[in-house]
Design a protein around this motif. Structure first.
Motif, PDB file in Angstrom:
ATOM      1  N   CYS A 125       0.992  -1.113  -0.108  1.00 19.05           N
ATOM      2  CA  CYS A 125      -0.066  -0.042   0.048  1.00 19.05           C
ATOM      3  C   CYS A 125       0.848   1.222  -0.079  1.00 19.05           C
ATOM      4  O   CYS A 125       1.696   1.323   0.753  1.00 19.05           O
ATOM      5  CB  CYS A 125      -0.799  -0.019   1.306  1.00 19.05           C
ATOM      6  N   ASN A 172      -6.841   3.666   2.658  1.00 18.58           N
ATOM      7  CA  ASN A 172      -6.764   3.518   1.217  1.00 18.58           C
ATOM      8  C   ASN A 172      -7.577   2.340   0.644  1.00 18.58           C
ATOM      9  O   ASN A 172      -7.270   1.186   1.127  1.00 18.58           O
ATOM     10  CB  ASN A 172      -5.501   3.376   0.958  1.00 18.58           C
ATOM     11  N   CYS A 188      -5.218  -3.215   0.124  1.00 17.05           N
ATOM     12  CA  CYS A 188      -4.528  -3.075   1.448  1.00 17.05           C
ATOM     13  C   CYS A 188      -5.093  -3.999   2.488  1.00 17.05           C
ATOM     14  O   CYS A 188      -6.315  -3.992   2.765  1.00 17.05           O
ATOM     15  CB  CYS A 188      -4.557  -1.643   2.002  1.00 17.05           C
ATOM     16  N   ASN A 208      -4.681  -3.871   5.606  1.00 17.66           N
ATOM     17  CA  ASN A 208      -4.750  -3.155   6.752  1.00 17.66           C
ATOM     18  C   ASN A 208      -6.094  -2.379   7.033  1.00 17.66           C
ATOM     19  O   ASN A 208      -6.414  -1.598   6.251  1.00 17.66           O
ATOM     20  CB  ASN A 208      -3.548  -2.076   6.963  1.00 17.66           C
ATOM     21  N   CYS A 264      -6.632   1.211   7.536  1.00 20.42           N
ATOM     22  CA  CYS A 264      -5.915   2.165   6.476  1.00 20.42           C
ATOM     23  C   CYS A 264      -7.059   2.756   5.477  1.00 20.42           C
ATOM     24  O   CYS A 264      -8.078   2.210   5.211  1.00 20.42           O
ATOM     25  CB  CYS A 264      -4.956   1.251   5.506  1.00 20.42           C
ATOM     26  N   CYS A 314       0.113   3.228   3.602  1.00 13.40           N
ATOM     27  CA  CYS A 314       0.355   2.733   5.178  1.00 13.40           C
ATOM     28  C   CYS A 314       1.674   1.692   4.800  1.00 13.40           C
ATOM     29  O   CYS A 314       2.358   1.271   5.913  1.00 13.40           O
ATOM     30  CB  CYS A 314      -0.588   2.060   5.767  1.00 13.40           C
TER      31      CYS A 314
HETATM   32 ZN   LIG Z   1      -2.769   0.958   3.507  1.00 17.93          ZN
END
Ligand SMILES: [Zn+2]
Length: 334
Positions: free
Chosen positions: A22, A63, A56, A58, A61, A25
């Motif tokens: 990503c 995004n 991503c 996460n 995050c 992050c």
């Molecule tokens: Zn991310």
């Protein structure tokens, strides 16, 4: 043209994004769903291309961009089922060799590309349009939306050389949207020439998250020279490979074993490819196959991430999901 008697089913090819982490992050990108599937006729044969979307891992995050393979995008154009190599070759035969539509159709059929005169005409028009492409209003809107949603563009550049021609067709794309931004026939593939076609796109002023291309030296040099701050894919992650070799060796054996056990999916793929009607179960099955294929493409980044261990964990997750899916099916049919 209507009857396609194939002795062999078309080979499926799966692609994953070249970007592995990503941009926001740094988290790992993980498979989410196929972005598109399409059968493409190329000079090297007919392939079913599946472009796998990753995002991503996460959860916290912000995004939520779904990344896809630039290489798969480069194979063809939107709404066209012929490869860029066929399109470039048609352009060459028409422009440089002044062949007629029917001559071109014959030449292509000798190369086992099934094409009618009408399709030759259509592709030739697309080729001519491609070379005239400039920033159009609708393209601006698309790019502005990409920047708004994802924080920047991801660019790719790829050169296609028709076999006898001395020019290479370079196509620059925005990868997140699959938009072609520019196409040029270059007589030389030197960095200076490439800068001449990349610079105008940078001059549009949109933020750029990354640049993707194959390892071609002159492209790398061109990007280094004009945009040293833009992350360039394919040069990273080569440093740590040599460390931790023994562990990586064991991990590879694990991956090989899992791969062997999953060999049966080719059979399922064939059944789906040959099935005349597409029912929901086949759709679901082909989504699962795409998920498994995405796992098998997993290279990991040893020594930090071991591909075999990754594959083991992910295939287990898919197995759980399939079991849940079968449970549900059992429930609904009773
Ligand atoms: Zn991310």
């Amino acid at each position: 043209m209507r009857t396609k008697n194939r002795l062999n089913p078309i080979e499926s090819k799966y692609f994953r994004p070249e970007i592995t982490n990503c941009p926001e992050c740094g988290g790992k990108l993980i498979y989410c769903h196929p972005v598109w599937r399409k059968t493409i006729s190329t000079l090297k044969g007919e392939f079913k291309i599946i472009n796998l979307g990753y995002r991503c891992e996460n959860n916290s995050c912000s995004n939520d961009t779904v990344y896809r393979s630039a290489e798969a995008e480069q194979l063809s154009m939107k709404h066209i089922t012929y490869g860029m190599d066929v399109i470039a070759y048609i352009g060459y035969l028409r422009f440089k060799e002044h062949k007629t539509r029917s001559e071109i159709a014959t030449i292509l059929s000798e190369k086992e590309v099934k094409i009618s005169e009408r399709q030759v005409q259509k592709l030739y028009e697309r080729y001519a349009l491609l070379l005239r492409a400039s920033v159009k209003e609708n393209m601006k809107e698309t790019l502005e939306n990409i920047v708004k949603e994802h924080g920047g563009l991801v660019l790719s550049i790829d050169g296609v050389q028709p076999e006898k021609g001395n020019e290479t067709l370079y196509v620059i794309r925005e990868v997140l949207s699959g938009t072609i931004l520019a196409a040029h026939n270059l007589k030389s593939s030197a960095s200076q020439e490439l800068i001449g076609i990349i610079q105008p796109i940078l001059d549009w002023g949109y933020p750029i998250q990354g640049f993707i291309s194959d390892g071609q030296q002159s492209i790398r040099l061109a990007i280094e020279q004009i945009a040293p701050d833009i992350p360039y894919q394919y040069c990273q992650f080569h440093y740590f490979k040599d460390i931790a070799k023994p562990l990586v060796e064991k991990d590879r054996k694990l991956k090989t074993n899992i791969k062997k056990k999953l060999r049966g999916i080719r059979e399922v793929e064939r059944k789906i490819e040959n099935s005349p009607s597409k029912n929901i179960e086949e759709e679901v099955a082909s989504d699962y196959i795409a998920a498994i294929r995405s796992v098998l493409l997993e290279d990991g980044k040893p020594p930090f991430e071991l591909p075999g261990t990754c594959v083991f964990e992910r295939t287990n997750a898919i197995k759980d999901s399939i079991e849940k899916c079968l449970d549900k099916k059992g429930d609904s049919s009773t």
